[in-house]
Design a protein around this motif. Structure first.
Motif, PDB file in Angstrom:
ATOM      1  N   THR A  90     -73.806  92.339  22.490  1.00  0.00           N
ATOM      2  CA  THR A  90     -73.540  93.765  22.672  1.00  0.00           C
ATOM      3  C   THR A  90     -72.131  93.990  23.209  1.00  0.00           C
ATOM      4  O   THR A  90     -71.425  94.903  22.767  1.00  0.00           O
ATOM      5  N   SER A  91     -71.718  93.154  24.151  1.00  0.00           N
ATOM      6  CA  SER A  91     -70.411  93.367  24.785  1.00  0.00           C
ATOM      7  C   SER A  91     -69.266  93.210  23.787  1.00  0.00           C
ATOM      8  O   SER A  91     -68.295  93.974  23.820  1.00  0.00           O
ATOM      9  N   GLU A  92     -69.368  92.232  22.888  1.00  0.00           N
ATOM     10  CA  GLU A  92     -68.287  92.041  21.918  1.00  0.00           C
ATOM     11  C   GLU A  92     -68.228  93.210  20.942  1.00  0.00           C
ATOM     12  O   GLU A  92     -67.140  93.659  20.557  1.00  0.00           O
ATOM     13  N   LYS A  93     -69.389  93.727  20.559  1.00  0.00           N
ATOM     14  CA  LYS A  93     -69.412  94.883  19.663  1.00  0.00           C
ATOM     15  C   LYS A  93     -68.819  96.113  20.346  1.00  0.00           C
ATOM     16  O   LYS A  93     -68.022  96.849  19.751  1.00  0.00           O
ATOM     17  N   GLN A  94     -69.212  96.350  21.601  1.00  0.00           N
ATOM     18  CA  GLN A  94     -68.651  97.485  22.329  1.00  0.00           C
ATOM     19  C   GLN A  94     -67.149  97.314  22.527  1.00  0.00           C
ATOM     20  O   GLN A  94     -66.383  98.283  22.414  1.00  0.00           O
ATOM     21  N   ALA A  95     -66.734  96.090  22.831  1.00  0.00           N
ATOM     22  CA  ALA A  95     -65.305  95.836  23.032  1.00  0.00           C
ATOM     23  C   ALA A  95     -64.510  96.141  21.767  1.00  0.00           C
ATOM     24  O   ALA A  95     -63.432  96.754  21.826  1.00  0.00           O
ATOM     25  N   MET A  96     -65.039  95.733  20.610  1.00  0.00           N
ATOM     26  CA  MET A  96     -64.333  96.005  19.361  1.00  0.00           C
ATOM     27  C   MET A  96     -64.230  97.510  19.111  1.00  0.00           C
ATOM     28  O   MET A  96     -63.176  98.012  18.688  1.00  0.00           O
ATOM     29  N   ALA A  97     -65.312  98.227  19.382  1.00  0.00           N
ATOM     30  CA  ALA A  97     -65.304  99.673  19.152  1.00  0.00           C
ATOM     31  C   ALA A  97     -64.275 100.363  20.039  1.00  0.00           C
ATOM     32  O   ALA A  97     -63.524 101.230  19.579  1.00  0.00           O
ATOM     33  N   HIS A  98     -64.220 100.000  21.305  1.00  0.00           N
ATOM     34  CA  HIS A  98     -63.255 100.621  22.201  1.00  0.00           C
ATOM     35  C   HIS A  98     -61.830 100.176  21.866  1.00  0.00           C
ATOM     36  O   HIS A  98     -60.880 100.956  22.006  1.00  0.00           O
ATOM     37  N   PHE A  99     -61.676  98.949  21.423  1.00  0.00           N
ATOM     38  CA  PHE A  99     -60.360  98.443  21.021  1.00  0.00           C
ATOM     39  C   PHE A  99     -59.799  99.261  19.852  1.00  0.00           C
ATOM     40  O   PHE A  99     -58.586  99.525  19.787  1.00  0.00           O
ATOM     41  N   LEU A 100     -60.690  99.684  18.948  1.00  0.00           N
ATOM     42  CA  LEU A 100     -60.256 100.404  17.747  1.00  0.00           C
ATOM     43  C   LEU A 100     -60.484 101.909  17.832  1.00  0.00           C
ATOM     44  O   LEU A 100     -60.240 102.619  16.854  1.00  0.00           O
ATOM     45  N   ASP A 101     -60.954 102.396  18.974  1.00  0.00           N
ATOM     46  CA  ASP A 101     -61.246 103.828  19.092  1.00  0.00           C
ATOM     47  C   ASP A 101     -60.012 104.666  18.783  1.00  0.00           C
ATOM     48  O   ASP A 101     -58.928 104.437  19.329  1.00  0.00           O
ATOM     49  N   GLY A 102     -60.191 105.612  17.870  1.00  0.00           N
ATOM     50  CA  GLY A 102     -59.090 106.465  17.449  1.00  0.00           C
ATOM     51  C   GLY A 102     -58.283 105.907  16.300  1.00  0.00           C
ATOM     52  O   GLY A 102     -57.454 106.623  15.721  1.00  0.00           O
ATOM     53  N   LYS A 103     -58.522 104.637  15.958  1.00  0.00           N
ATOM     54  CA  LYS A 103     -57.776 103.996  14.867  1.00  0.00           C
ATOM     55  C   LYS A 103     -58.626 103.829  13.610  1.00  0.00           C
ATOM     56  O   LYS A 103     -58.078 103.648  12.520  1.00  0.00           O
ATOM     57  N   VAL A 104     -59.955 103.847  13.779  1.00  0.00           N
ATOM     58  CA  VAL A 104     -60.863 103.726  12.633  1.00  0.00           C
ATOM     59  C   VAL A 104     -61.916 104.818  12.728  1.00  0.00           C
ATOM     60  O   VAL A 104     -62.139 105.401  13.795  1.00  0.00           O
ATOM     61  N   SER A 105     -62.575 105.064  11.626  1.00  0.00           N
ATOM     62  CA  SER A 105     -63.600 106.112  11.586  1.00  0.00           C
ATOM     63  C   SER A 105     -64.915 105.648  12.197  1.00  0.00           C
ATOM     64  O   SER A 105     -65.613 106.435  12.841  1.00  0.00           O
ATOM     65  N   ALA A 106     -65.259 104.371  11.991  1.00  0.00           N
ATOM     66  CA  ALA A 106     -66.547 103.876  12.482  1.00  0.00           C
ATOM     67  C   ALA A 106     -66.507 102.373  12.667  1.00  0.00           C
ATOM     68  O   ALA A 106     -65.919 101.648  11.857  1.00  0.00           O
ATOM     69  N   VAL A 107     -67.135 101.919  13.742  1.00  0.00           N
ATOM     70  CA  VAL A 107     -67.434 100.502  13.964  1.00  0.00           C
ATOM     71  C   VAL A 107     -68.943 100.413  14.137  1.00  0.00           C
ATOM     72  O   VAL A 107     -69.489 100.904  15.131  1.00  0.00           O
ATOM     73  N   ILE A 108     -69.606  99.795  13.172  1.00  0.00           N
ATOM     74  CA  ILE A 108     -71.063  99.697  13.200  1.00  0.00           C
ATOM     75  C   ILE A 108     -71.445  98.226  13.258  1.00  0.00           C
ATOM     76  O   ILE A 108     -71.021  97.421  12.432  1.00  0.00           O
ATOM     77  N   GLY A 109     -72.260  97.871  14.263  1.00  0.00           N
ATOM     78  CA  GLY A 109     -72.674  96.494  14.441  1.00  0.00           C
ATOM     79  C   GLY A 109     -73.834  96.103  13.558  1.00  0.00           C
ATOM     80  O   GLY A 109     -74.731  96.903  13.265  1.00  0.00           O
ATOM     81  N   THR A 110     -73.803  94.849  13.109  1.00  0.00           N
ATOM     82  CA  THR A 110     -74.914  94.243  12.386  1.00  0.00           C
ATOM     83  C   THR A 110     -75.184  92.873  12.998  1.00  0.00           C
ATOM     84  O   THR A 110     -74.512  92.453  13.926  1.00  0.00           O
ATOM     85  N   HIS A 111     -76.203  92.193  12.486  1.00  0.00           N
ATOM     86  CA  HIS A 111     -76.546  90.808  12.800  1.00  0.00           C
ATOM     87  C   HIS A 111     -77.769  90.645  13.678  1.00  0.00           C
ATOM     88  O   HIS A 111     -78.563  89.735  13.447  1.00  0.00           O
ATOM     89  N   THR A 112     -77.966  91.471  14.703  1.00  0.00           N
ATOM     90  CA  THR A 112     -79.076  91.204  15.621  1.00  0.00           C
ATOM     91  C   THR A 112     -80.395  91.821  15.169  1.00  0.00           C
ATOM     92  O   THR A 112     -81.442  91.559  15.769  1.00  0.00           O
TER      93      THR A 112
END
Length: 267
Positions: free
Chosen positions: A156-178
């Motif tokens: 969860t933390s890596e997915k949240q980190a990626m989303a915040h890292f790209l916030d405002g730069k991409v339209s959506a970060v959606i996690g898969t795998h679990t």
């Protein structure tokens, strides 16, 4: 622009759920783009075949994303390079890995970039997904502000980190795998839609798609155990629908979608 994203399709039951319900979801939500994660879609739940890929396209998918099992079915090496709507994690080694991790779609003269990346926390030691995400997003933004990312990651933390890292730069970060849909769909302050995990499309009476007895044997005995996909019983379809301002690339809304045999879908 509306995007329908269907989570990890697992085995035959997952394919059946997609076959039975995708057209109804498209009819209800009227997405301009439909994306399906197909990395677990073979009968054994590992990888994808060309026949399955083409069947997803025929059902109405515009793009199929993958993940850590992308290359577990050897057949993929025969068709990935000419399957232009199939996206594998971009951080597999570029020099030796076929396929693409970033593709573009033209939707009514509007361009959408689709990126697939894989996390490294508790997973394979691939190229740094954050470094590559920045490179790919910068590249994509020269063409369009509308950027969708399937981030295939364990924690969860890596997915949240990626989303915040790209916030405002991409339209959506959606996690898969679990394979379990989370209840945290939201728009981040910069305008990026985020969901930790979109969930699984496949056998409900299972442990993330695998027969319960196989997983329990592994936990109870600590012995090597072959994991087999659950092939009978009730099923679930997990997805989300995202609405994007195509002029700015900012997300306007994100909504979880779940269909279960005991929770039927109503038009």
């Amino acid at each position: 622009m509306k995007i329908l994203f269907v989570g990890d399709v697992v085995g035959r039951l997952g394919r059946d759920m997609l076959d039975n319900h995708l057209h109804r979801l498209v009819s209800k939500f009227k997405p301009q783009v439909t994306i399906v994660n197909g990395e677990n879609s073979t009968d054994r739940g590992r990888g994808i075949s060309e026949k399955i890929y083409k069947s997803f396209m025929q059902l109405g998918a515009d793009v199929v994303t993958l993940g850590n099992h992308a290359f577990d079915n050897d057949e993929i090496f025969d068709f990935i390079d000419h399957s232009k709507k199939l996206v594998r994690p971009a951080n597999f080694p570029a020099a030796t890995t076929p396929g693409e991790g970033l593709i573009y779609l033209n939707i009514n003269q509007i361009k959408l970039a689709v990126i697939n990346l894989q996390g490294t926390a508790l997973m394979q030691n691939l190229d740094d997904p954050f470094v590559l995400a920045e490179e790919l997003v910068n590249q994509a933004r020269h063409h369009t502000p509308n950027i969708f990312m399937d981030f295939h990651a364990e924690t969860t933390s890596e997915k949240q980190a990626m989303a915040h890292f790209l916030d405002g730069k991409v339209s959506a970060v959606i996690g898969t795998h679990t394979h379990v849909q989370t209840n945290d769909a939201r728009i981040l302050p910069g305008g990026t839609a985020f969901l930790t995990d979109v969930g699984m499309t496949g056998p409900l009476d299972s442990i993330i798609g695998v027969r319960k007895e196989d997983v329990l044997r592994r936990y109870l005995t600590k012995l090597p155990t072959r994991f087999n996909v659950q092939e009978t019983g009730p099923s679930i379809l997990s997805a989300c629908i995202i609405d994007i301002d195509e002029d700015t690339g900012k997300a306007k809304s994100i909504k979880n979608v779940v269909i279960r045999d005991d929770q039927p879908f109503f038009d």
